[in-house]
Write a protein that holds these residues in place. Structure first.
Motif, PDB file in Angstrom:
ATOM      1  N   VAL A  14       0.870  -1.179   0.000  1.00 44.55           N
ATOM      2  CA  VAL A  14       0.000   0.000   0.000  1.00 44.55           C
ATOM      3  C   VAL A  14       0.909   1.231   0.000  1.00 44.55           C
ATOM      4  O   VAL A  14       1.597   1.499   0.982  1.00 44.55           O
ATOM      5  N   PRO A  15       0.956   1.979  -1.110  1.00 50.29           N
ATOM      6  CA  PRO A  15       1.829   3.157  -1.166  1.00 50.29           C
ATOM      7  C   PRO A  15       1.441   4.203  -0.119  1.00 50.29           C
ATOM      8  O   PRO A  15       0.268   4.390   0.180  1.00 50.29           O
ATOM      9  N   LEU A  16       2.442   4.859   0.434  1.00 50.14           N
ATOM     10  CA  LEU A  16       2.226   5.926   1.404  1.00 50.14           C
ATOM     11  C   LEU A  16       2.432   7.287   0.755  1.00 50.14           C
ATOM     12  O   LEU A  16       3.111   7.396  -0.277  1.00 50.14           O
ATOM     13  N   LEU A  17       1.865   8.314   1.373  1.00 46.37           N
ATOM     14  CA  LEU A  17       2.028   9.700   0.931  1.00 46.37           C
ATOM     15  C   LEU A  17       1.783   9.840  -0.565  1.00 46.37           C
ATOM     16  O   LEU A  17       0.735   9.466  -1.047  1.00 46.37           O
ATOM     17  N   ASP A  18       2.758  10.380  -1.297  1.00 45.24           N
ATOM     18  CA  ASP A  18       2.565  10.634  -2.732  1.00 45.24           C
ATOM     19  C   ASP A  18       3.248   9.589  -3.595  1.00 45.24           C
ATOM     20  O   ASP A  18       3.625   9.849  -4.725  1.00 45.24           O
TER      21      ASP A  18
END
Length: 107
Positions: A14-18
């Motif tokens: 799950v990618p974080l931030l941008d």
């Protein structure tokens, strides 16, 4: 050289931030006339990719979250090199910052 990680399922990433998770298009291994190309000729990564998942965005200097500019399913143009490599079985994915993506490809 970019760090590489291995996971059992891409859904566990799950990618974080941008951050944006993409899968680059695979180069053709043979020409239209049926001639197979050597691995050295297909080693350069293609600049096009499909967005798999995106983070919620990163806060700007005022603390407001700025959402990513792409969404899952988008086709994007990437820089020739960079990103962090992620292996899932034989498949390879990359994490890029939203600002590193060069363009969204309209169809």
């Amino acid at each position: 050289m970019a760090a590489q990680a291995t996971f059992k399922s891409i859904r566990s990433v799950v990618p974080l931030l941008d951050r944006v998770l993409v899968q680059r298009f695979k180069p053709d291994t043979k020409t239209a006339s049926g001639i197979f190309l050597p691995t050295s000729a297909t080693n350069t990564p293609l600049p096009e990719a499909t967005v798999i998942a995106v983070g919620p965005g990163a806060p700007n200097k005022n603390g407001q979250v700025v959402p990513t500019t792409v969404k899952p399913g988008d086709r994007v143009l990437l820089p020739g090199w960079g990103g962090n490599s992620i292996k899932v079985g034989e498949e390879e994915f990359f994490l890029f910052k939203d600002a590193e993506i060069l363009a969204k490809i309209q169809e």
